[in-house]
Scaffold this motif. Structure first.
Motif, PDB file in Angstrom:
ATOM      1  N   SER A 111       0.678  -1.236   0.087  1.00  0.00           N
ATOM      2  CA  SER A 111      -0.064   0.164   0.090  1.00  0.00           C
ATOM      3  C   SER A 111       0.968   1.417   0.208  1.00  0.00           C
ATOM      4  N   SER A 112       2.277   1.217   0.111  1.00  0.00           N
ATOM      5  CA  SER A 112       2.939   2.194   0.108  1.00  0.00           C
ATOM      6  C   SER A 112       4.479   2.011  -0.601  1.00  0.00           C
ATOM      7  N   CYS A 113       5.251   2.748  -0.687  1.00  0.00           N
ATOM      8  CA  CYS A 113       6.222   2.675  -1.490  1.00  0.00           C
ATOM      9  C   CYS A 113       7.360   3.913  -0.950  1.00  0.00           C
ATOM     10  N   LEU A 114       8.881   3.251  -0.923  1.00  0.00           N
ATOM     11  CA  LEU A 114       9.871   4.072  -0.775  1.00  0.00           C
ATOM     12  C   LEU A 114      10.991   3.942  -1.930  1.00  0.00           C
ATOM     13  N   PHE A 115      11.120   4.890  -2.830  1.00  0.00           N
ATOM     14  CA  PHE A 115      11.772   4.553  -3.938  1.00  0.00           C
ATOM     15  C   PHE A 115      12.951   5.731  -3.811  1.00  0.00           C
ATOM     16  N   PHE A 116      14.144   5.355  -3.703  1.00  0.00           N
ATOM     17  CA  PHE A 116      15.519   5.916  -3.772  1.00  0.00           C
ATOM     18  C   PHE A 116      16.086   6.287  -5.308  1.00  0.00           C
ATOM     19  N   GLU A 117      16.231   7.344  -5.499  1.00  0.00           N
ATOM     20  CA  GLU A 117      16.641   7.862  -6.886  1.00  0.00           C
ATOM     21  C   GLU A 117      18.008   8.580  -6.859  1.00  0.00           C
ATOM     22  N   CYS A 118      19.029   8.023  -7.437  1.00  0.00           N
ATOM     23  CA  CYS A 118      20.250   8.483  -7.425  1.00  0.00           C
ATOM     24  C   CYS A 118      20.729   9.254  -8.509  1.00  0.00           C
ATOM     25  N   ARG A 119      21.160  10.458  -8.709  1.00  0.00           N
ATOM     26  CA  ARG A 119      21.385  11.114  -9.882  1.00  0.00           C
ATOM     27  C   ARG A 119      22.835  11.675 -10.209  1.00  0.00           C
ATOM     28  N   LYS A 120      23.306  11.405 -10.979  1.00  0.00           N
ATOM     29  CA  LYS A 120      24.698  12.153 -11.098  1.00  0.00           C
ATOM     30  C   LYS A 120      25.720  11.221 -10.206  1.00  0.00           C
ATOM     31  N   HIS A 121      25.385  10.351  -9.534  1.00  0.00           N
ATOM     32  CA  HIS A 121      26.295   9.636  -8.442  1.00  0.00           C
ATOM     33  C   HIS A 121      26.377  10.160  -7.240  1.00  0.00           C
ATOM     34  N   LYS A 122      25.866  11.600  -7.152  1.00  0.00           N
ATOM     35  CA  LYS A 122      25.970  12.339  -5.870  1.00  0.00           C
ATOM     36  C   LYS A 122      24.498  12.706  -4.900  1.00  0.00           C
ATOM     37  N   ASP A 123      23.542  12.924  -6.145  1.00  0.00           N
ATOM     38  CA  ASP A 123      22.436  13.443  -5.379  1.00  0.00           C
ATOM     39  C   ASP A 123      21.253  12.263  -5.030  1.00  0.00           C
ATOM     40  N   LEU A 124      20.728  12.238  -3.989  1.00  0.00           N
ATOM     41  CA  LEU A 124      19.854  11.196  -3.480  1.00  0.00           C
ATOM     42  C   LEU A 124      18.458  11.917  -3.459  1.00  0.00           C
ATOM     43  N   TYR A 125      17.425  10.998  -3.972  1.00  0.00           N
ATOM     44  CA  TYR A 125      16.059  11.813  -3.862  1.00  0.00           C
ATOM     45  C   TYR A 125      15.373  10.488  -3.343  1.00  0.00           C
ATOM     46  N   MET A 126      14.393  10.684  -2.414  1.00  0.00           N
ATOM     47  CA  MET A 126      13.481   9.607  -1.765  1.00  0.00           C
ATOM     48  C   MET A 126      12.041  10.297  -2.165  1.00  0.00           C
ATOM     49  N   TRP A 127      11.499   9.073  -2.868  1.00  0.00           N
ATOM     50  CA  TRP A 127       9.894   9.207  -2.862  1.00  0.00           C
ATOM     51  C   TRP A 127       9.134   8.301  -1.905  1.00  0.00           C
ATOM     52  N   MET A 128       8.438   9.006  -1.341  1.00  0.00           N
ATOM     53  CA  MET A 128       7.382   8.459  -0.212  1.00  0.00           C
ATOM     54  C   MET A 128       6.210   8.477  -0.805  1.00  0.00           C
ATOM     55  N   VAL A 129       5.444   7.174  -1.309  1.00  0.00           N
ATOM     56  CA  VAL A 129       4.087   7.457  -1.771  1.00  0.00           C
ATOM     57  C   VAL A 129       3.082   6.452  -1.188  1.00  0.00           C
ATOM     58  N   LYS A 130       1.865   6.830  -1.358  1.00  0.00           N
ATOM     59  CA  LYS A 130       0.767   6.015  -0.988  1.00  0.00           C
ATOM     60  C   LYS A 130       0.143   5.575  -2.303  1.00  0.00           C
ATOM     61  N   SER A 131       0.006   4.337  -2.629  1.00  0.00           N
ATOM     62  CA  SER A 131      -0.294   3.746  -4.005  1.00  0.00           C
ATOM     63  C   SER A 131      -1.868   3.101  -3.747  1.00  0.00           C
ATOM     64  N   PRO A 132      -2.804   3.182  -4.309  1.00  0.00           N
ATOM     65  CA  PRO A 132      -2.598   3.660  -5.946  1.00  0.00           C
ATOM     66  C   PRO A 132      -3.389   5.161  -5.935  1.00  0.00           C
ATOM     67  N   GLY A 133      -3.811   5.690  -4.719  1.00  0.00           N
ATOM     68  CA  GLY A 133      -4.305   7.079  -4.949  1.00  0.00           C
ATOM     69  C   GLY A 133      -3.507   8.064  -4.625  1.00  0.00           C
ATOM     70  N   GLY A 134      -2.527   7.951  -4.030  1.00  0.00           N
ATOM     71  CA  GLY A 134      -1.459   9.182  -3.566  1.00  0.00           C
ATOM     72  C   GLY A 134      -2.102   9.376  -2.188  1.00  0.00           C
ATOM     73  N   PRO A 135      -1.499  10.550  -1.480  1.00  0.00           N
ATOM     74  CA  PRO A 135      -0.319  11.501  -2.049  1.00  0.00           C
ATOM     75  C   PRO A 135       1.091  10.868  -2.405  1.00  0.00           C
ATOM     76  N   SER A 136       1.834  11.828  -2.729  1.00  0.00           N
ATOM     77  CA  SER A 136       3.316  11.407  -2.792  1.00  0.00           C
ATOM     78  C   SER A 136       4.223  12.309  -2.546  1.00  0.00           C
ATOM     79  N   VAL A 137       5.293  12.378  -1.890  1.00  0.00           N
ATOM     80  CA  VAL A 137       6.170  13.434  -1.582  1.00  0.00           C
ATOM     81  C   VAL A 137       7.602  13.007  -2.159  1.00  0.00           C
ATOM     82  N   LYS A 138       8.325  14.075  -2.611  1.00  0.00           N
ATOM     83  CA  LYS A 138       9.716  14.026  -3.008  1.00  0.00           C
ATOM     84  C   LYS A 138      10.445  14.543  -2.208  1.00  0.00           C
ATOM     85  N   PHE A 139      11.624  13.806  -1.771  1.00  0.00           N
ATOM     86  CA  PHE A 139      12.938  14.440  -0.637  1.00  0.00           C
ATOM     87  C   PHE A 139      13.942  14.328  -1.291  1.00  0.00           C
TER      88      PHE A 139
END
Length: 320
Positions: A111-139
């Protein structure tokens, strides 16, 4: 002569004897138990369990490809802290990652998801999502320190349920209240989960400082000596020992849907890491430009103020 009685009538007229013995009461370790008491206890148990709400929260934890080892260790630390989570293979960080992750969440029954997204091997973004209806937050994740780096003395049982504590700042604004509710649902381990332990021995602390959410994990240390044994409610002798990991969450945007949708909140103080690096490069380039300007000024000064010819410069050349 009288009429003969039919065989069926004779069977019906015969009295039926009940030779079955009365049912004996149930025997327990505490004595004999009557059947009526069993029925009453079953009714009480059914009435107690029927109206209760059972939390069936499940969290899918995954990351993008080409993630650095440090951020991967942070993700594994969070997986070890959440027994109700499910880890999946890496996902390609493309524009269509939202549809892919929503499908993965549905396939895993989460029912939820934590997605760790790495960009340029330097910056880490974390998505915290309630699926499927939302909401979702980008950190944006900053100040990352894993358990392997810290090597702190705190230790707690794997799978035990944590106490969630939030600072008073979470009750000021609406977006902080929403983040508090999402953090409670994602990091709060459901009661009676099959992989969790039925007691609390550590604390998850979430505090807001400079519009950032700081995460800490502490063990509840209680003395086990008979002389120093702590009674119920005796918080004087209990101490907190940090376990790890440490990280800081900088909220960027809150979306109304799952991995997208209408923007509910946007952080006005957020500055992307690319802009910070560009400013640093400009400052370094400014130092180099100052050096070039100084050299140019020196040349212009020498041209505008030439030296007078020396009358003794060619004195020894004539003798040769």
């Amino acid at each position: 002569m009288g009429r003969k009685r039919k065989h069926s009538e004779a069977i019906a007229a015969a009295p039926v004897k009940d030779d079955s013995a009365p049912e004996r009461p149930k025997r327990t370790l505490l004595g004999w138990k009557d059947k009526k008491e069993d029925v009453e206890e079953a009714k009480q148990a059914a009435s107690a369990s029927a109206p209760g709400f059972r939390n069936k929260e499940k969290v899918l934890v995954t990351c993008s490809r080409r993630i650095s080892f440090r951020y991967r260790h942070l993700m594994l630390n969070i997986v070890s802290l959440l027994p109700h989570c499910k880890k999946d293979s890496k996902v390609e960080a493309k524009s269509s990652k939202g549809a892919t992750l929503n499908e993965l969440v549905e396939l895993k029954g989460s029912s939820s998801c934590l997605f760790f997204e790495c960009r340029k091997h330097k910056d880490l973004y974390m998505w915290m999502v309630k699926s499927p209806g939302g909401p979702s937050v980008k950190f944006l994740v900053n100040a990352v320190h894993t358990m392997e780096e810290l090597k702190l003395t705190g230790n707690h049982l794997r799978g035990s349920r944590p106490l969630l504590t939030f600072s008073s700042n979470f009750d000021k604004d609406v977006h902080w209240k929403l983040l508090k509710e999402m953090l409670t649902q994602v990091f709060g381990i459901p009661k009676e989960h099959r992989k969790s332990k039925p007691y609390h021995d550590h604390v998850f602390a979430f505090s807001i400082v400079d519009d950032h959410i700081w995460f800490r994990n502490y063990q509840i240390s209680v003395p086990h000596n008979e002389a120093d044994k702590v009674a119920r409610g005796g918080l004087d002798k209990m101490t907190l020992v940090e376990v790890g990991p440490r990280f800081c969450l900088n909220p960027i945007k809150i979306f109304g849907g799952s991995f997208g949708g209408p923007t509910l909140y946007e952080n006005p103080f957020y500055v992307s890491p690319n802009q910070i690096r560009a400013l640093e490069k400009r400052n370094k380039a400014g130092k180099f430009a100052k050096k070039i300007k100084a050299k140019t000024r020196r040349k212009m000064h020498e041209l505008s103020n030439p030296l007078e010819p020396d009358e003794f410069a060619d004195m020894w050349k004539d003798d040769e």
